[in-house]
Design an enzyme around this catalytic site. Structure first.
Site, short mmCIF file in Angstrom:
data_model
loop_
_atom_site.label_atom_id
_atom_site.label_comp_id
_atom_site.label_asym_id
_atom_site.label_seq_id
_atom_site.Cartn_x
_atom_site.Cartn_y
_atom_site.Cartn_z
N ASP B 68 0.90 -1.30 0.24
CA ASP B 68 -0.07 -0.09 0.17
C ASP B 68 0.82 1.40 -0.01
O ASP B 68 0.53 2.40 -0.61
CB ASP B 68 -1.04 -0.12 1.35
N GLY B 69 1.89 1.38 0.69
CA GLY B 69 2.75 2.60 0.90
C GLY B 69 3.31 2.76 -0.59
O GLY B 69 3.25 3.96 -0.93
N ASN B 142 -4.53 9.15 0.76
CA ASN B 142 -4.92 8.76 2.41
C ASN B 142 -5.23 10.16 3.33
O ASN B 142 -6.44 9.97 3.49
CB ASN B 142 -3.60 8.16 3.11
N ARG B 153 3.81 19.60 23.26
CA ARG B 153 2.83 18.69 23.63
C ARG B 153 1.37 18.91 22.98
O ARG B 153 0.80 17.90 22.33
CB ARG B 153 2.61 18.63 25.05
N LEU B 187 -7.48 5.04 11.84
CA LEU B 187 -8.04 4.28 12.63
C LEU B 187 -7.33 4.02 14.13
O LEU B 187 -7.88 3.51 15.17
CB LEU B 187 -7.99 2.85 11.81
N SER B 188 -6.24 4.24 13.94
CA SER B 188 -5.15 4.29 15.27
C SER B 188 -5.86 5.48 16.15
O SER B 188 -5.48 5.37 17.34
CB SER B 188 -3.97 4.43 14.77
#
Lengths: 287, 287, 287, 287
Positions: B68-69, B142, B153, B187-188
């Site tokens: 995919d990459g 993507n 942060r 998704l992550s």
């Protein structure tokens, strides 16, 4: 007569008007007021310099004027000298700095009269080794964060607890937090709230590639070890350890990080009427 | 006679043995095989150089050997010349590279016989402005990711959709993804899966400070604008835009980012028997 | 002269004082006011009875006094007669009932002057089959929920989209929601927000046994089919289908449920100045 | 000579072939084998009846043939008589039944030779009061679940910890789990994993209406109290308490539920080579 150490976030009290009012009141109550020398020099603040941390042994308690960040920032130094902390909140509602700006006098009176309790908070100690040699050590009240540097999207790391292999994670990073730190970055990364009077450790992966990766809550006696030995890609080499959000240490795949309960503890002065769940409800909203 | 462009991830076929086998077979079927000149030079690969992208107009279809990459990496160039892509997977199971390594011959036969369908996939276009001037533009299959640089942060940003204010977020960053990208980083970060045949856009904040921040799914006609005007802290100044994980562009609080559906589309050659949900089940496990 | 149908949640305006004020004002503007006969009988409300739904064809628009729940409850009837809805909110902030209690007059004036737009909202149609025979049909503006009955902890079900198998789930249930419903139960079950002007369908499993199960967003043309053929345990037999939270239908493992976009649409009267993201920010809080 | 109590899930060993093999082997090792009388009667199993639980005091250890569910089901009885449990797994991989079907002999040999350790697991005690009167009491190894009955979509409840008010929740329910139970229903409801050797309690709301509601981890000494006093709607009246998924008790808004660490503990026989994280990796997958 008490020795009181005032720690001031000068960005939140830039003219020191508020701080001076408290100092004057403390002196009127026969307290000796100590202050960091750089504050006294800049502001002609009429208090005793702390020139060397050994002088901290004389201190009865510290007043921190700022917010949770200011307390976190001072936590290690104060813990090493077992100095109780009274946090006065000059900004947003805090979990640690329970006293609001306008409540200072009634609460300081209670402190001078001994009408308070000390709540201890567990801290963590992180040690970074390269090839078996300790290269860095730090203490924290909130959390240790291992994360990618910019551009490298994923970090691969293995977690061991008491030398048992837990799992290999591909993720943006991982947070190892105390109960105090559980309501900070850990909460944003979907971790659970740990009631702050407990001694526990929570590990929360940040944006893990595997959808089954979850927060794991450990006992305070568990020892966490993190290695990067299975990292497959060169660009995984850009790693960073951040301790209480303040010290960023670049590491690479050789590094091994040991995180465990510190011998040090933070001592918070707790005056009746404040409690954790009350603050949690106000912070998080709810219903 | 077909003109076939072979795009090879040489780290996944380092000796080119596999690639040469496919090239020889294609030639035996009267195909002309094209290749990037840097591959031909390094490997003495006996194919026609692509020296200039204008030559891509001659190409009938591309075979991408990698994963995919590799497809993501080539997506923009191929989309600009409307070249259909057949992805052959040399590594882990892929969502885009549906053909497994050993299945190449039967599937290529079908392609040469015209027994396939073209599935188009929506792409995004990102434009970065500073003081109203376009300073960078990119296309992706993507996602566009706005994130903090190391050490800072939190990022603070405001999202507008079709010039309506959506919300101000404090977070590690935000992902703007296509349906194709919804199964990647999105998704992550706890975002939903968008069925890939749709045209939609999903915005997912990364580790948001507010626990109520959620993924928002937009129509493909919506225009997303991101600004940093309310950033309060100097260290929020270290921001980065990453387009399909490949181009990291440092920006600062002056930047304004516009993300919308691109005119370009990726064309995937789809051979009967492969389908998205089948791959999803294998990727995610389940039950 | 307009024909206005007033739908009143009498638990939120028990004395009808507020409703009468609006009715009187409408009459002063030469409107004919219609009302459900049961309300008129109980309260001696001086308006024209709706005795049969065929009379709804005369109606120009409906005023719903209550909240989102009251609109949801009336959505199917009003959609069947293509009646635009003006929702007046007598309780908590609503996504659908945008007009606040005190704003009624200025907004009704705008409506009578034609100064409004109609926003259509997609609805779903659910059909329940047993052994191939249609046994129940329903329409909804929010969601279809398949769930366990009490005591049976898990439901096992298979999802198909356009007759392609998606996955088998063990879960407390599943929610199939419209964009309008995405901010209701779907949000509590960790589903994404769908911008309400879209036509999309979101499927969100409730407490799935597999940690990899995620919300899937489909196009509005996709047809969802749910079966229970692989249920292994007898106590999985106690299933329920709930349509817009109002009609609970007990089903068993023989049932097959088809869910797709309805031909009906809900028409919301939208007056300038109200928008979805504004309400979302107020509902969810944020920053 | 050992007294061994065999507890058999007869649905997983319907012919008792496997169970008889183990019984015969135990007898050949001079063990006395005990069994529940209903099993002996149905299957002419040649073992000693347990006719009354007082006889359990004679038992040295129990072999549970089935899976985690079978152990959970027997946990209270065995805990009351301090009987260690060896679980043999006849189905899916279990967290508690660590011995796989084919490994029985080598592991039983180790047990008879005393080559094992006992791992204790914390249990919870739940008490249900109505108007101050105790109406039901139960013990569990996994969890106490308070949930809605069918049709009532939300439950409203207030949580107190050590009589401090934590929050009011609108939700499908709440799970109060032990570390053992943290990998069961709690995990499906997005709760954290608690390492099983700890004594902790986790509270996880099920599909909470408020998006800020999160799992809270408490110390094992904390006492949780749940009331329903602020329930606003009559249909919130249909509540149910389920203890270890086995006993469903209908309650109403008058009820008050107290949950705390039980005096009982479950004793698991642990043979070298099995460990929690290994099972967790296999159960959850990962990478």
């Amino acid at each position: 007569m008490k020795n009181v150490y005032m720690i001031i976030n000068t960005s939140k009290d830039p003219t020191l008007t508020y701080s001076c009012k408290i100092m004057d009141w403390l002196k009127s109550k026969d307290c000796k007021v100590y202050i960091d020398s750089y504050v006294r020099e800049c502001y002609a603040f009429n208090a005793i310099d702390i020139e060397d941390d050994s002088e901290l042994d004389e201190i009865d308690f510290a007043i921190v004027l700022g917010g949770d960040g200011t307390i976190i920032h001072s936590a290690r130094r104060l813990a090493m000298h077992e100095i109780p902390i009274l946090g006065i909140n000059l900004g947003n509602l805090g979990f640690l700095a329970e006293i609001e700006e306008h409540e200072w006098q009634e609460n300081l009176e209670k402190v001078l009269e001994g009408k308070f309790e000390i709540e201890t908070r567990m801290m963590l100690e992180a040690q970074i080794y390269t090839n078996g040699i300790l290269i860095e050590e730090g203490f924290c009240l909130n959390d240790v964060v291992i994360s990618r540097m910019a551009l490298s999207r994923m970090v691969g790391f293995s977690i061991y607890v008491n030398d048992e292999f837990v799992n290999y994670y591909s993720a943006d990073g991982i947070i190892i937090a105390t109960p105090t730190g559980s309501t900070a970055y850990n909460l944003s990364a979907n971790g659970p709230i740990l009631a702050p009077h407990n001694e526990m450790i929570v590990m929360t992966p940040i944006c893990p590639h595997s959808l089954t990766a979850r927060s794991i809550v450990l006992s305070s006696n568990d020892i966490v070890r993190i290695t990067f030995e299975h990292n497959r890609r060169s660009w995984d080499n850009d790693l960073m350890v951040t301790i209480d959000g303040q010290e960023g240490k670049e590491i690479n795949n050789d590094a091994e990080i040991i995180i465990q309960k510190a011998d040090l503890k933070t001592r918070l002065i707790q005056i009746e009427g404040h409690n954790f769940y009350h603050i949690l409800r106000r912070k998080l909203g709810g219903n």
